[in-house]
Design a protein around this motif. Sequence first.
Motif, mmCIF file in Angstrom:
data_model
loop_
_atom_site.group_PDB
_atom_site.id
_atom_site.type_symbol
_atom_site.label_atom_id
_atom_site.label_comp_id
_atom_site.label_asym_id
_atom_site.label_seq_id
_atom_site.Cartn_x
_atom_site.Cartn_y
_atom_site.Cartn_z
ATOM 1 N N ARG A 1 1.311 0.909 -11.898
ATOM 2 C CA ARG A 1 0.650 -0.371 -11.088
ATOM 3 C C ARG A 1 -0.022 -0.869 -12.448
ATOM 4 N NH1 ARG A 1 -2.170 1.510 -5.291
ATOM 5 N NH2 ARG A 1 -1.198 -1.294 -5.126
ATOM 6 N N ASP B 1 -0.750 -8.737 -2.074
ATOM 7 C CA ASP B 1 -2.378 -9.116 -2.650
ATOM 8 C C ASP B 1 -1.334 -10.413 -3.564
ATOM 9 O OD1 ASP B 1 -3.023 -7.375 -0.348
ATOM 10 O OD2 ASP B 1 -3.384 -5.491 -2.046
ATOM 11 N N VAL B 2 -1.008 -10.646 -4.352
ATOM 12 C CA VAL B 2 -0.577 -11.484 -5.210
ATOM 13 C C VAL B 2 -0.439 -12.892 -4.302
ATOM 14 C CG1 VAL B 2 -0.804 -10.262 -7.968
ATOM 15 C CG2 VAL B 2 1.401 -10.419 -5.928
ATOM 16 N N GLU C 1 -7.675 -9.814 0.194
ATOM 17 C CA GLU C 1 -6.334 -10.678 0.327
ATOM 18 C C GLU C 1 -5.038 -11.157 1.269
ATOM 19 O OE1 GLU C 1 -6.590 -7.922 -1.615
ATOM 20 O OE2 GLU C 1 -7.456 -8.881 -3.756
ATOM 21 N N THR D 1 7.388 -4.439 2.982
ATOM 22 C CA THR D 1 6.863 -4.373 1.993
ATOM 23 C C THR D 1 6.482 -5.019 1.077
ATOM 24 O OG1 THR D 1 8.586 -1.967 1.823
ATOM 25 C CG2 THR D 1 7.020 -3.257 -0.581
ATOM 26 N N PHE D 2 7.311 -6.053 0.793
ATOM 27 C CA PHE D 2 6.693 -7.402 0.211
ATOM 28 C C PHE D 2 6.237 -8.717 0.902
ATOM 29 C CE2 PHE D 2 10.654 -6.182 -2.929
ATOM 30 C CZ PHE D 2 9.745 -4.971 -3.514
ATOM 31 N N THR E 1 -5.208 -7.960 -9.101
ATOM 32 C CA THR E 1 -4.594 -7.173 -8.457
ATOM 33 C C THR E 1 -2.820 -7.024 -7.957
ATOM 34 O OG1 THR E 1 -4.647 -6.887 -5.675
ATOM 35 C CG2 THR E 1 -3.866 -9.072 -6.728
ATOM 36 N N ASP E 2 -1.918 -6.616 -6.960
ATOM 37 C CA ASP E 2 -0.946 -6.466 -7.769
ATOM 38 C C ASP E 2 -0.303 -6.477 -5.722
ATOM 39 O OD1 ASP E 2 -1.246 -4.084 -6.235
ATOM 40 O OD2 ASP E 2 -0.777 -2.776 -8.085
ATOM 41 N N ILE E 3 0.609 -5.557 -5.853
ATOM 42 C CA ILE E 3 1.951 -6.138 -4.565
ATOM 43 C C ILE E 3 1.018 -5.569 -3.266
ATOM 44 C CG2 ILE E 3 4.104 -5.261 -2.931
ATOM 45 C CD1 ILE E 3 4.867 -6.204 -5.092
ATOM 46 N N GLY E 4 0.772 -4.558 -3.807
ATOM 47 C CA GLY E 4 -0.485 -3.378 -2.374
ATOM 48 C C GLY E 4 0.442 -3.056 -1.716
ATOM 49 N N ASN E 5 -0.408 -1.684 -1.839
ATOM 50 C CA ASN E 5 0.441 -0.984 -0.686
ATOM 51 C C ASN E 5 0.848 -1.702 0.861
ATOM 52 O OD1 ASN E 5 1.406 1.825 -1.456
ATOM 53 N ND2 ASN E 5 -0.855 1.781 -2.091
ATOM 54 N N PHE E 6 1.894 -1.796 1.409
ATOM 55 C CA PHE E 6 1.775 -2.537 2.612
ATOM 56 C C PHE E 6 1.197 -2.005 4.191
ATOM 57 C CE2 PHE E 6 6.113 0.552 2.958
ATOM 58 C CZ PHE E 6 5.746 0.945 4.723
ATOM 59 N N PRO E 7 0.683 -0.345 4.116
ATOM 60 C CA PRO E 7 0.380 -0.660 5.310
ATOM 61 C C PRO E 7 -1.214 -0.888 4.893
ATOM 62 C CG PRO E 7 1.239 1.474 4.474
ATOM 63 C CD PRO E 7 1.122 -0.098 3.408
ATOM 64 N N MET E 8 -1.456 -0.765 3.484
ATOM 65 C CA MET E 8 -3.301 -0.751 3.891
ATOM 66 C C MET E 8 -3.594 -1.896 4.024
ATOM 67 S SD MET E 8 -4.386 2.130 2.257
ATOM 68 C CE MET E 8 -4.602 2.379 1.011
ATOM 69 N N ILE E 9 -5.505 -1.942 4.793
ATOM 70 C CA ILE E 9 -5.762 -3.551 4.647
ATOM 71 C C ILE E 9 -6.161 -4.064 3.430
ATOM 72 C CG2 ILE E 9 -6.955 -2.657 6.872
ATOM 73 C CD1 ILE E 9 -9.508 -2.084 5.286
ATOM 74 N N SER E 10 -6.369 -4.887 3.142
ATOM 75 C CA SER E 10 -6.567 -5.784 2.112
ATOM 76 C C SER E 10 -7.864 -6.666 2.178
ATOM 77 C CB SER E 10 -5.588 -6.323 0.743
ATOM 78 O OG SER E 10 -4.909 -6.923 1.606
ATOM 79 N N ARG F 1 -6.528 -1.277 -8.988
ATOM 80 C CA ARG F 1 -5.089 -0.438 -9.622
ATOM 81 C C ARG F 1 -4.228 -0.810 -10.590
ATOM 82 N NH1 ARG F 1 -2.958 -4.599 -4.723
ATOM 83 N NH2 ARG F 1 -5.271 -4.170 -3.376
ATOM 84 N N SER G 1 4.098 2.350 -1.682
ATOM 85 C CA SER G 1 4.059 1.012 -0.942
ATOM 86 C C SER G 1 5.868 1.838 -0.820
ATOM 87 C CB SER G 1 4.246 0.207 -1.308
ATOM 88 O OG SER G 1 4.267 -1.034 -0.687
#
Lengths: 398, 468
Positions: free
Chosen positions: B78, A285-286, A83, A280-281, A72-81, B50, B70
């Motif tokens: 990514r 997710d990580v 993690e 944002t951070f 995974t990575d940081i992920g898009n902040f508004p998304m459900i995840s 990703r 983001s």
Amino acid sequence: MNPTTNTIFPKARMDRLNALGLGIAEGKREGAYVYDTDGRRYVDGYCSAGTFNLGRRPPELAAELKQALRETDIGNFPMISREKAHLGQALAEFVPGELECSLFGVMRGEAVDAACKVARGFTGRPRLLSLEGGWHGQSGFALSLSQREDASLFGPLIPETGMLPWGDLEAARSKIDGNTAAVILEPIQAENYCREATAEYVRELAELCRTNGALLVFDETQTNFGRTGAKFAFEAMGVSPDILVLGEALGGGVYPITVTLMTQRVNSFLNKHPLIHLSTFGGADVGCRVAQKALELYTRMEPWKNAREKGGLLMKGIADLVMAGGSPIRGAVGKGLLISLDLVTPEAATEFCRKAIVNGLILLPGEVARHTVLLRPSLLITEGETQEILAAITAAAQ
Amino acid sequence: MGVQGQAGLQKARVPQQEKKRIEALFGRYINRGQMKYLRAGHLDVLETQRQGVGFTDPYSGKRMYDCFTSAGSFNVSRHNAAVMQAMEEALDEWDMGSFGLMSEPKLALAQKLVSLAPGDLKKLFFASGGGDAIECAIKLARGATGRPGIIATIKAYHGHTGFALSANGKEHYRHYFEPLMPGFSFVPFNNLEAVKKIISKDTAAVLLEPVQGEAGIFPAREDFLKGLRALCDEYGALLIFDEIQTGFGRTGRLFACEHSGVIPDIMTVAKSLSGALFPNAAVFYRDIPRLVDFVEQHPDFHVCYGGGSDIGCRVSLKALEFLMENRVWENAERMGAKLKNALLELQRENPKVIKEVRGLGLMVGIEYGYEFMGPLMSDALAQRNVFAAYSGNAPQVMRFMPPITINEKEMDEVIAAIRAAIADMKRLLPIASIAAKVPGVVKLLNSERVQTSVFSFLRYFERSGGKA
């Protein structure tokens, strides 16, 4: 390499580091120890203000982050995840009481600001009260509620904030009213000679909040995850805050993540207004993976037990040293492995830190009570490391 | 890597039951409202696999182009292999490190950053994220000038902590949290006359995004920026650029301020400094006596435990090296021009749907005819494998900010998807347009809450019987 000769960071900060004997570069780190780039070993008694509760670079957390970053990575902040969802669940299970809902951040001040905003949003009231002598962070709301000499430099801060005189219930009764959104407090003011609120006082404040419809916010960024010998200080005080702020120890010093926890009742405000407070951070997710692993470690190791035991040994050793006389330490206050030494003057505190590092122990002065020196090592220190700390303190006190 | 040729990445299907379980946990422990909101726009996707310019929706197995990233955090793409490797190696040696103490990674990144920064922005503080960087910047400006006034722009977006929120120029984010800090005033973007009217010897700083992002992609005009620079100098105020979204190649230059050549006194960067993997941010400031003297008197006026960490600095350094070695901003400029031209063509074909196309480099925005079209388009695009978010600040505006590593073929696919999505949406328009003529209905349709309920119902209808 002399790391303090750079011209990018403030020279005054570099000078201060040198005055404290900290003109070193942190190199290898492991457990209770950090090494400088010349290979000298130090017990880390600073732990980046209580971030390294599980010691330096805990191998399980480094391994988990390595695994997580492939998946995974940081992920898009508004998304459900998954993690975020799983960490939210793990926190709800880990934290006692009804603090079920998580709002993630990257740093402690941000988490305090989030708590203040949620309190205003939920209650529809403006007034925020903190306790005198507090140190909640660097961001706008947190700074407005902190006792800082330099706060006036930054212009007019958040209106409708105020401080309650320490321990004064009469003042609290007159100031907490129908206009109050929240009372925010640190159960132990770490930077202020570890001043501890009595359980009785805090219970009265909780009751005043309840009867006035205000929220009780605990800022446990300095006391959380076993630092004081209890999992959380609020538990030991027998109160149930409506909002709980947890600091960088959540990521075990491997990934920056903090959280503002609240009850379902309070979270109803954010359910009504989703994505109104963003980061944002925060809750990357990580980072959630690292934090979830850290919670597993906290649960398995119960480091608060060790903090109680080793903290007791340290306090006894320091008390003996003070009793014996001839040391610059006038007294010590502490709970678990959050210990503050009274060196009488800021100059003596600086001098003491400088001597401690020569003897292999990294320490820093308190930010509010500058005549004090804080000791907050890894919660997993062994008996031998405890003796090492005591030996360094004894030597520094010569 | 695009939607095609991703067969290897399409294995990670997740059964619907598992998704429901995660949604239930998210709803209970994080936020139920957020889930409803995302579901309404078909944005309730669990990002898996990703990679490159996108991710897989594990429920449908579809590859999605990430055009939100983001809000511009994934410039290097990514799971960039070089950045991943740097992070893995860092984890063998480093942790976050201690705030205040020096280390080789911190120094290396600081040196790299100031070597890339324009003009005499040769000093910096690290911060933990964009909002934190803004807190630091405003404190520095007020502290160094001893003045309270901050002039920000209407619709500006700077963050959510106390100082940054006080500088946010849209009611939406402020409303429930007032009263915020006094001393902040707001001017229309690109309107120098408005600044002239209120700037004074009480003004500490003028703060703005060189391209307003969340507001709906409004690039600052060069004469506006030059005028601000002159005004700030005349009144002894500081000029602060928030390059959190525009930095690191997004606009076709390494930093957006290079377009105009205007050097701010303070400049904040964050998002893509993370390499999409590890939080990091920085506040540059000029090596001038006014700023340096204040900092030297108060070197710890803004401390930060989460930013400038040892692991983070290793990751950021590699992300910067990747950007520099591949001159990725040049690609952003080329692909941005391609996207913008295609969107302008779509505007000519659909003047009622697309009101305006704006952008700089690969920071491109469409403004639709009505606010309700933003969520409708998010929805239509999601069905066409493109994840693009409308602005919470301005729902009629949609941002397209894919990783700036995107190649020609991938850009073509994104453009084709936008074209198809507009056609899809237009089928709904006759109904919506007629409804829009009834007094009050536009207002109703434009309300986020009404949209959430209506679209959620449509989703439910779709799932329960609309689809085989």
